[in-house]
Design a protein around this motif. Structure first.
Motif, short mmCIF file in Angstrom:
data_model
loop_
_atom_site.label_atom_id
_atom_site.label_comp_id
_atom_site.label_asym_id
_atom_site.label_seq_id
_atom_site.Cartn_x
_atom_site.Cartn_y
_atom_site.Cartn_z
N LEU A 1 35.74 45.06 49.87
CA LEU A 1 36.56 45.09 48.66
C LEU A 1 36.23 46.31 47.80
CD1 LEU A 1 36.32 41.33 47.63
CD2 LEU A 1 38.21 42.47 48.81
N ARG A 2 37.17 46.69 46.97
CA ARG A 2 36.92 47.72 45.97
C ARG A 2 36.39 47.06 44.70
NH1 ARG A 2 42.26 48.63 47.15
NH2 ARG A 2 42.74 48.31 44.96
N LEU A 3 35.78 47.85 43.84
CA LEU A 3 35.18 47.32 42.61
C LEU A 3 36.22 46.59 41.76
CD1 LEU A 3 32.77 46.99 40.74
CD2 LEU A 3 33.31 49.23 39.76
N ALA A 4 37.41 47.14 41.65
CA ALA A 4 38.45 46.48 40.85
C ALA A 4 38.81 45.11 41.41
CB ALA A 4 39.70 47.37 40.79
N GLN A 5 38.82 44.98 42.73
CA GLN A 5 39.11 43.69 43.35
C GLN A 5 37.98 42.69 43.08
OE1 GLN A 5 39.63 45.39 47.29
NE2 GLN A 5 41.75 44.61 47.34
N VAL B 1 35.96 42.67 40.46
CA VAL B 1 36.04 42.27 39.05
C VAL B 1 37.19 41.29 38.85
CG1 VAL B 1 36.51 43.12 36.72
CG2 VAL B 1 34.92 44.36 38.20
N THR B 2 38.33 41.54 39.47
CA THR B 2 39.47 40.64 39.35
C THR B 2 39.15 39.26 39.91
OG1 THR B 2 40.97 42.52 39.52
CG2 THR B 2 41.91 40.35 39.92
N ARG B 3 38.50 39.22 41.06
CA ARG B 3 38.12 37.94 41.66
C ARG B 3 37.10 37.21 40.79
NH1 ARG B 3 38.68 37.91 47.97
NH2 ARG B 3 40.51 39.23 48.16
N ALA B 4 36.19 37.95 40.19
CA ALA B 4 35.20 37.33 39.31
C ALA B 4 35.88 36.74 38.06
CB ALA B 4 34.14 38.35 38.90
N LEU B 5 36.84 37.45 37.50
CA LEU B 5 37.55 36.94 36.33
C LEU B 5 38.40 35.71 36.70
CD1 LEU B 5 38.56 40.27 34.57
CD2 LEU B 5 36.78 38.64 33.89
N LEU B 6 38.98 35.72 37.90
CA LEU B 6 39.70 34.54 38.38
C LEU B 6 38.73 33.36 38.51
CD1 LEU B 6 42.23 33.14 39.60
CD2 LEU B 6 41.45 34.00 41.83
N ALA B 7 37.56 33.61 39.05
CA ALA B 7 36.55 32.55 39.20
C ALA B 7 36.14 32.00 37.83
CB ALA B 7 35.34 33.07 39.96
N ALA B 8 35.96 32.88 36.86
CA ALA B 8 35.60 32.43 35.51
C ALA B 8 36.72 31.60 34.89
CB ALA B 8 35.27 33.63 34.63
N ALA B 9 37.96 32.01 35.10
CA ALA B 9 39.10 31.27 34.55
C ALA B 9 39.21 29.88 35.20
CB ALA B 9 40.39 32.05 34.76
N ILE B 10 39.01 29.81 36.50
CA ILE B 10 39.06 28.51 37.18
C ILE B 10 37.88 27.65 36.74
CG2 ILE B 10 38.98 27.33 39.42
CD1 ILE B 10 41.64 28.74 38.88
N GLY B 11 36.72 28.25 36.56
CA GLY B 11 35.57 27.51 36.04
C GLY B 11 35.86 26.92 34.68
N MET B 12 36.54 27.69 33.83
CA MET B 12 36.93 27.20 32.51
C MET B 12 37.89 26.03 32.64
SD MET B 12 39.68 27.41 30.05
CE MET B 12 40.65 28.65 30.84
N LEU B 13 38.85 26.12 33.58
CA LEU B 13 39.80 25.02 33.77
C LEU B 13 39.11 23.75 34.26
CD1 LEU B 13 42.85 26.91 35.33
CD2 LEU B 13 42.63 25.97 33.00
N VAL B 14 38.14 23.89 35.16
CA VAL B 14 37.39 22.72 35.64
C VAL B 14 36.62 22.09 34.49
CG1 VAL B 14 35.49 21.97 37.16
CG2 VAL B 14 37.24 23.53 38.02
N VAL C 1 29.70 36.33 34.88
CA VAL C 1 30.33 36.07 36.17
C VAL C 1 30.65 37.39 36.87
CG1 VAL C 1 32.29 35.00 37.34
CG2 VAL C 1 31.26 33.87 35.37
N VAL C 2 31.17 38.35 36.12
CA VAL C 2 31.48 39.67 36.69
C VAL C 2 30.20 40.33 37.19
CG1 VAL C 2 32.33 41.99 36.17
CG2 VAL C 2 33.60 39.98 35.38
#
Length: 194
Positions: free
Chosen positions: A98-102, A104-117, A167-168
């Protein structure tokens, strides 16, 4: 119906057999440990503040501070970390290609899903507390269900803002480690199959 369940079985088997559980567990555990450390430091500072400014001493007066931090660990930090684990293992794993931007994006997605849980657990605890008559962890004796739900959702949003950078950082460190220690199989999650 039997044909449909047979068709679903390979997808479920592929999901459970998907590699990458250990890197996801390490990253989510690091975030969980960081959140626990912050909770302990906040409780220690609140205890010092109560003892120093208010002259409060004794376990009876300081116990609620530590009880609140313990409850936050199980209803805040733990579901947040479990959401991160699920995303980094099944939905959007971190891989060395993966590239760095990918990452970071996946980490932010993980944080958002963690918040939803975390928010979903808060809502569930508030509803169960109201239905059973047991105040629970979020439902205060003088408050209502709506107050408890709002407090839980705002607490989850607070944790997202407060811990997104953690998370990032965990995802970027994992990404760097995976680049230096290639495993031979690429990261493949649900996001990669779309």
């Amino acid at each position: 119906m039997a044909e449909r369940s047979e068709g679903m079985r390979p997808q479920v088997a592929r999901t459970l057999d998907r590699r990458g559980a250990m890197p996801a567990l390490v990253a989510s555990s690091a975030v969980f440990a960081a959140m626990l450390l912050q909770n302990v430091l906040h409780a220690a500072l609140a205890t010092a503040n109560a003892a120093g400014i208010g002259g409060v001493t004794g376990a009876g007066a300081l116990g609620p501070i530590w009880q609140a931090q313990l409850a936050e660990s199980f209803t805040g930090a733990l579901p947040f970390a479990l959401g991160i684990f699920a995303v980094l293992w099944q939905i959007a794993p971190i891989g060395p290609e993966l590239r760095l931007a990918q990452v970071v994006t996946r980490a932010l997605l993980a944080a958002a899903i963690g918040m939803l849980v975390q928010a979903a657990l808060a809502v569930l605890l508030a509803i169960l507390g109201a239905a059973t008559g047991f105040p629970g962890l979020f439902l205060e004796a003088f408050g209502g269900v709506s107050t408890a739900i709002l407090d839980g959702v705002i607490g989850a949003l607070h944790d997202l803002v407060a811990h997104a950078a953690t998370v990032v950082l965990a995802a970027v460190l994992l990404w760097g480690w995976l680049q230096r220690h290639p495993r031979g199989d690429g990261a493949a999650g649900t996001l990669d199959e779309v």
